[in-house]
Scaffold this motif. Structure first.
Motif, PDB file in Angstrom:
ATOM      1  N   LYS A   9      -6.085  13.236 -29.139  1.00 53.74           N
ATOM      2  CA  LYS A   9      -6.376  14.146 -28.024  1.00 53.74           C
ATOM      3  C   LYS A   9      -6.509  15.592 -28.505  1.00 53.74           C
ATOM      4  O   LYS A   9      -7.265  16.379 -27.923  1.00 53.74           O
ATOM      5  CB  LYS A   9      -5.269  14.046 -26.978  1.00 53.74           C
ATOM      6  CG  LYS A   9      -5.211  12.723 -26.246  1.00 53.74           C
ATOM      7  CD  LYS A   9      -6.362  12.562 -25.250  1.00 53.74           C
ATOM      8  CE  LYS A   9      -6.191  13.446 -24.050  1.00 53.74           C
ATOM      9  NZ  LYS A   9      -7.247  13.214 -23.036  1.00 53.74           N
ATOM     10  N   SER A  10      -5.800  15.946 -29.558  1.00 48.91           N
ATOM     11  CA  SER A  10      -5.887  17.320 -30.074  1.00 48.91           C
ATOM     12  C   SER A  10      -7.238  17.583 -30.729  1.00 48.91           C
ATOM     13  O   SER A  10      -7.722  18.718 -30.743  1.00 48.91           O
ATOM     14  CB  SER A  10      -4.767  17.584 -31.079  1.00 48.91           C
ATOM     15  OG  SER A  10      -4.944  16.802 -32.257  1.00 48.91           O
ATOM     16  N   LYS A  11      -7.846  16.550 -31.276  1.00 49.05           N
ATOM     17  CA  LYS A  11      -9.139  16.707 -31.928  1.00 49.05           C
ATOM     18  C   LYS A  11     -10.313  16.329 -31.018  1.00 49.05           C
ATOM     19  O   LYS A  11     -11.403  16.887 -31.124  1.00 49.05           O
ATOM     20  CB  LYS A  11      -9.183  15.840 -33.199  1.00 49.05           C
ATOM     21  CG  LYS A  11      -8.231  16.300 -34.293  1.00 49.05           C
ATOM     22  CD  LYS A  11      -8.664  17.638 -34.866  1.00 49.05           C
ATOM     23  CE  LYS A  11      -7.774  18.067 -36.010  1.00 49.05           C
ATOM     24  NZ  LYS A  11      -8.205  19.372 -36.589  1.00 49.05           N
ATOM     25  N   ILE A  12     -10.063  15.360 -30.122  1.00 56.35           N
ATOM     26  CA  ILE A  12     -11.114  14.903 -29.206  1.00 56.35           C
ATOM     27  C   ILE A  12     -10.524  14.903 -27.800  1.00 56.35           C
ATOM     28  O   ILE A  12     -10.034  13.873 -27.313  1.00 56.35           O
ATOM     29  CB  ILE A  12     -11.615  13.495 -29.590  1.00 56.35           C
ATOM     30  CG1 ILE A  12     -12.026  13.463 -31.070  1.00 56.35           C
ATOM     31  CG2 ILE A  12     -12.796  13.079 -28.711  1.00 56.35           C
ATOM     32  CD1 ILE A  12     -12.456  12.111 -31.565  1.00 56.35           C
ATOM     33  N   PRO A  13     -10.520  16.055 -27.128  1.00 54.73           N
ATOM     34  CA  PRO A  13      -9.872  16.179 -25.813  1.00 54.73           C
ATOM     35  C   PRO A  13     -10.446  15.244 -24.753  1.00 54.73           C
ATOM     36  O   PRO A  13      -9.755  14.907 -23.779  1.00 54.73           O
ATOM     37  CB  PRO A  13     -10.114  17.647 -25.440  1.00 54.73           C
ATOM     38  CG  PRO A  13     -10.378  18.338 -26.736  1.00 54.73           C
ATOM     39  CD  PRO A  13     -11.068  17.335 -27.595  1.00 54.73           C
ATOM     40  N   THR A  14     -11.696  14.830 -24.904  1.00 54.03           N
ATOM     41  CA  THR A  14     -12.319  13.981 -23.889  1.00 54.03           C
ATOM     42  C   THR A  14     -11.902  12.509 -24.001  1.00 54.03           C
ATOM     43  O   THR A  14     -12.267  11.707 -23.134  1.00 54.03           O
ATOM     44  CB  THR A  14     -13.857  14.059 -24.029  1.00 54.03           C
ATOM     45  OG1 THR A  14     -14.242  13.678 -25.352  1.00 54.03           O
ATOM     46  CG2 THR A  14     -14.351  15.478 -23.751  1.00 54.03           C
TER      47      THR A  14
ATOM     48  N   LYS B 180     -25.588   9.521 -29.155  1.00 51.11           N
ATOM     49  CA  LYS B 180     -25.432   8.444 -28.186  1.00 51.11           C
ATOM     50  C   LYS B 180     -25.274   7.072 -28.832  1.00 51.11           C
ATOM     51  O   LYS B 180     -24.521   6.231 -28.337  1.00 51.11           O
ATOM     52  CB  LYS B 180     -26.632   8.428 -27.230  1.00 51.11           C
ATOM     53  CG  LYS B 180     -26.687   9.625 -26.287  1.00 51.11           C
ATOM     54  CD  LYS B 180     -27.862   9.501 -25.330  1.00 51.11           C
ATOM     55  CE  LYS B 180     -27.902  10.675 -24.365  1.00 51.11           C
ATOM     56  NZ  LYS B 180     -29.057  10.584 -23.423  1.00 51.11           N
ATOM     57  N   LYS B 181     -25.971   6.863 -29.947  1.00 47.85           N
ATOM     58  CA  LYS B 181     -25.914   5.525 -30.552  1.00 47.85           C
ATOM     59  C   LYS B 181     -24.564   5.240 -31.194  1.00 47.85           C
ATOM     60  O   LYS B 181     -24.246   4.078 -31.484  1.00 47.85           O
ATOM     61  CB  LYS B 181     -27.034   5.362 -31.578  1.00 47.85           C
ATOM     62  CG  LYS B 181     -26.942   6.266 -32.774  1.00 47.85           C
ATOM     63  CD  LYS B 181     -28.128   6.036 -33.696  1.00 47.85           C
ATOM     64  CE  LYS B 181     -28.117   6.999 -34.869  1.00 47.85           C
ATOM     65  NZ  LYS B 181     -29.286   6.801 -35.753  1.00 47.85           N
ATOM     66  N   PHE B 182     -23.767   6.286 -31.430  1.00 53.21           N
ATOM     67  CA  PHE B 182     -22.453   6.077 -32.032  1.00 53.21           C
ATOM     68  C   PHE B 182     -21.308   6.245 -31.025  1.00 53.21           C
ATOM     69  O   PHE B 182     -20.146   6.060 -31.400  1.00 53.21           O
ATOM     70  CB  PHE B 182     -22.234   7.060 -33.190  1.00 53.21           C
ATOM     71  CG  PHE B 182     -23.081   6.776 -34.395  1.00 53.21           C
ATOM     72  CD1 PHE B 182     -22.995   5.557 -35.051  1.00 53.21           C
ATOM     73  CD2 PHE B 182     -23.973   7.716 -34.867  1.00 53.21           C
ATOM     74  CE1 PHE B 182     -23.776   5.285 -36.153  1.00 53.21           C
ATOM     75  CE2 PHE B 182     -24.764   7.450 -35.971  1.00 53.21           C
ATOM     76  CZ  PHE B 182     -24.668   6.240 -36.611  1.00 53.21           C
ATOM     77  N   LYS B 183     -21.627   6.575 -29.802  1.00 55.40           N
ATOM     78  CA  LYS B 183     -20.578   6.827 -28.812  1.00 55.40           C
ATOM     79  C   LYS B 183     -19.711   5.589 -28.586  1.00 55.40           C
ATOM     80  O   LYS B 183     -18.474   5.669 -28.587  1.00 55.40           O
ATOM     81  CB  LYS B 183     -21.199   7.287 -27.492  1.00 55.40           C
ATOM     82  CG  LYS B 183     -20.162   7.676 -26.443  1.00 55.40           C
ATOM     83  CD  LYS B 183     -20.818   8.247 -25.199  1.00 55.40           C
ATOM     84  CE  LYS B 183     -19.762   8.671 -24.189  1.00 55.40           C
ATOM     85  NZ  LYS B 183     -20.381   9.257 -22.962  1.00 55.40           N
ATOM     86  N   GLU B 184     -20.336   4.449 -28.410  1.00 58.39           N
ATOM     87  CA  GLU B 184     -19.571   3.220 -28.135  1.00 58.39           C
ATOM     88  C   GLU B 184     -18.742   2.760 -29.335  1.00 58.39           C
ATOM     89  O   GLU B 184     -17.545   2.490 -29.181  1.00 58.39           O
ATOM     90  CB  GLU B 184     -20.521   2.112 -27.683  1.00 58.39           C
ATOM     91  CG  GLU B 184     -19.804   0.826 -27.299  1.00 58.39           C
ATOM     92  CD  GLU B 184     -20.752  -0.234 -26.759  1.00 58.39           C
ATOM     93  OE1 GLU B 184     -20.342  -1.409 -26.662  1.00 58.39           O
ATOM     94  OE2 GLU B 184     -21.910   0.123 -26.440  1.00 58.39           O
ATOM     95  N   PRO B 185     -19.324   2.656 -30.559  1.00 60.41           N
ATOM     96  CA  PRO B 185     -18.495   2.209 -31.696  1.00 60.41           C
ATOM     97  C   PRO B 185     -17.375   3.192 -32.041  1.00 60.41           C
ATOM     98  O   PRO B 185     -16.282   2.759 -32.428  1.00 60.41           O
ATOM     99  CB  PRO B 185     -19.501   2.087 -32.848  1.00 60.41           C
ATOM    100  CG  PRO B 185     -20.685   2.882 -32.441  1.00 60.41           C
ATOM    101  CD  PRO B 185     -20.743   2.808 -30.957  1.00 60.41           C
ATOM    102  N   ILE B 186     -17.604   4.489 -31.872  1.00 63.37           N
ATOM    103  CA  ILE B 186     -16.548   5.464 -32.169  1.00 63.37           C
ATOM    104  C   ILE B 186     -15.445   5.381 -31.128  1.00 63.37           C
ATOM    105  O   ILE B 186     -14.250   5.430 -31.460  1.00 63.37           O
ATOM    106  CB  ILE B 186     -17.128   6.886 -32.244  1.00 63.37           C
ATOM    107  CG1 ILE B 186     -18.015   7.032 -33.479  1.00 63.37           C
ATOM    108  CG2 ILE B 186     -16.008   7.924 -32.281  1.00 63.37           C
ATOM    109  CD1 ILE B 186     -18.679   8.383 -33.613  1.00 63.37           C
ATOM    110  N   THR B 187     -15.809   5.239 -29.866  1.00 62.18           N
ATOM    111  CA  THR B 187     -14.803   5.096 -28.812  1.00 62.18           C
ATOM    112  C   THR B 187     -13.950   3.855 -29.040  1.00 62.18           C
ATOM    113  O   THR B 187     -12.722   3.886 -28.892  1.00 62.18           O
ATOM    114  CB  THR B 187     -15.485   5.019 -27.429  1.00 62.18           C
ATOM    115  OG1 THR B 187     -16.244   6.206 -27.209  1.00 62.18           O
ATOM    116  CG2 THR B 187     -14.446   4.879 -26.324  1.00 62.18           C
ATOM    117  N   SER B 188     -14.605   2.754 -29.416  1.00 67.05           N
ATOM    118  CA  SER B 188     -13.876   1.523 -29.714  1.00 67.05           C
ATOM    119  C   SER B 188     -12.942   1.720 -30.903  1.00 67.05           C
ATOM    120  O   SER B 188     -11.794   1.239 -30.896  1.00 67.05           O
ATOM    121  CB  SER B 188     -14.860   0.389 -29.998  1.00 67.05           C
ATOM    122  OG  SER B 188     -14.195  -0.786 -30.383  1.00 67.05           O
ATOM    123  N   ALA B 189     -13.399   2.447 -31.922  1.00 69.31           N
ATOM    124  CA  ALA B 189     -12.566   2.713 -33.089  1.00 69.31           C
ATOM    125  C   ALA B 189     -11.359   3.571 -32.728  1.00 69.31           C
ATOM    126  O   ALA B 189     -10.234   3.318 -33.196  1.00 69.31           O
ATOM    127  CB  ALA B 189     -13.396   3.400 -34.171  1.00 69.31           C
TER     128      ALA B 189
END
Length: 248
Positions: A237-242, A211-220
């Motif tokens: 999308k092929s590696k992270i379908p969500t 959870k603590k990395f969800k926001e910075p990874i999404t931004s990246a």
């Protein structure tokens, strides 16, 4: 009979007295040992080292996990630390009261990226100061030069495995430095990173569960999509379908 009994009685009393004296002596010694331990505890609590731990200096926050160049190291220095100690990184750390900065031996735009940029990327895995600061700031400043793109693109096959090593590192701060470096690199090389992107996304998808990395990874990921265009979106999308696109 009375004379013969007296010496025995005196001798018995002496034995009893001797035992009592020995018992009292042992008790006294025990009390002295306890008092000695208490005295040592109190003196250690009042020592400067103990006071330093209870009241950390402001510089302790500025220089976390600082390496001691004069202390004995339990492990051999890393490749980056060895290169830095021998002057192989053409810059030096300037300590400031508010923040640190790098002073380059010559303008960064005049420096060859190969192998300097790769060496700085390897330093992102360091966990001790000043190596952590020098590697992160040096990598950032080197990619800010005017012709950084044409210098960095040919080095992508060497840079990507090094950045991947930082992204799979167990230390959270190392991962964060690797993620920041990846985003900056993508902004410099643009779609040229797409051919190597799949090698980097696996570690990001695993950390995304935290959870603590969800926001910075999404931004990246959003910045990787912006810099890489539609081609990067397909790979993401092929590696992270969500992942949800912000551009298309």
């Amino acid at each position: 009979m009375r004379k013969s009994g007296c010496p025995g009685g005196v001798q018995l009393r002496n034995r009893v007295t001797g035992k009592c004296d020995q018992s009292m002596s042992s008790s006294t010694q025990g009390k002295q040992r306890i008092a000695g331990h208490l005295s040592k505890s109190l003196s250690s609590a009042d020592s400067p080292e103990s006071t330093k731990k209870l009241h950390p200096r402001p510089s302790d926050k500025l220089n976390p996990k600082t390496i001691n160049p004069f202390g004995e190291q339990s492990r051999a220095p890393s490749a980056f630390a060895a290169i830095y100690s021998k002057g192989g990184i053409p810059c030096r750390l300037v300590h400031g009261s508010v923040r640190h900065r790098l002073q380059w031996d010559c303008p960064p735009e005049n420096l060859p990226f190969d192998p300097l940029l790769i060496t700085l990327a390897e330093g992102l895995r360091e966990t001790k100061h000043p190596y952590t600061f020098v590697s992160k700031e040096g990598f950032r400043e080197l990619l800010l030069v005017r012709d950084a793109s044409e210098k960095a693109v040919p080095l992508l096959p060497k840079l990507v495995p090094v950045l991947k090593a930082a992204l799979v590192h167990l230390d959270d701060e190392v991962f964060e430095r690797g993620l920041s470096a990846l985003v900056q690199l993508s902004g410099v090389v643009g779609p040229y990173l797409n051919d190597h992107l799949k090698h980097l996304l696996t570690s990001l998808s695993k950390r995304l569960m935290d959870k603590k990395f969800k926001e910075p990874i999404t931004s990246a990921l959003q910045k990787l999509e912006q810099h890489g265009g539609n081609g990067s979106l397909i790979i993401i999308k092929s590696k992270i379908p969500t992942y949800c696109s912000i551009c298309y």
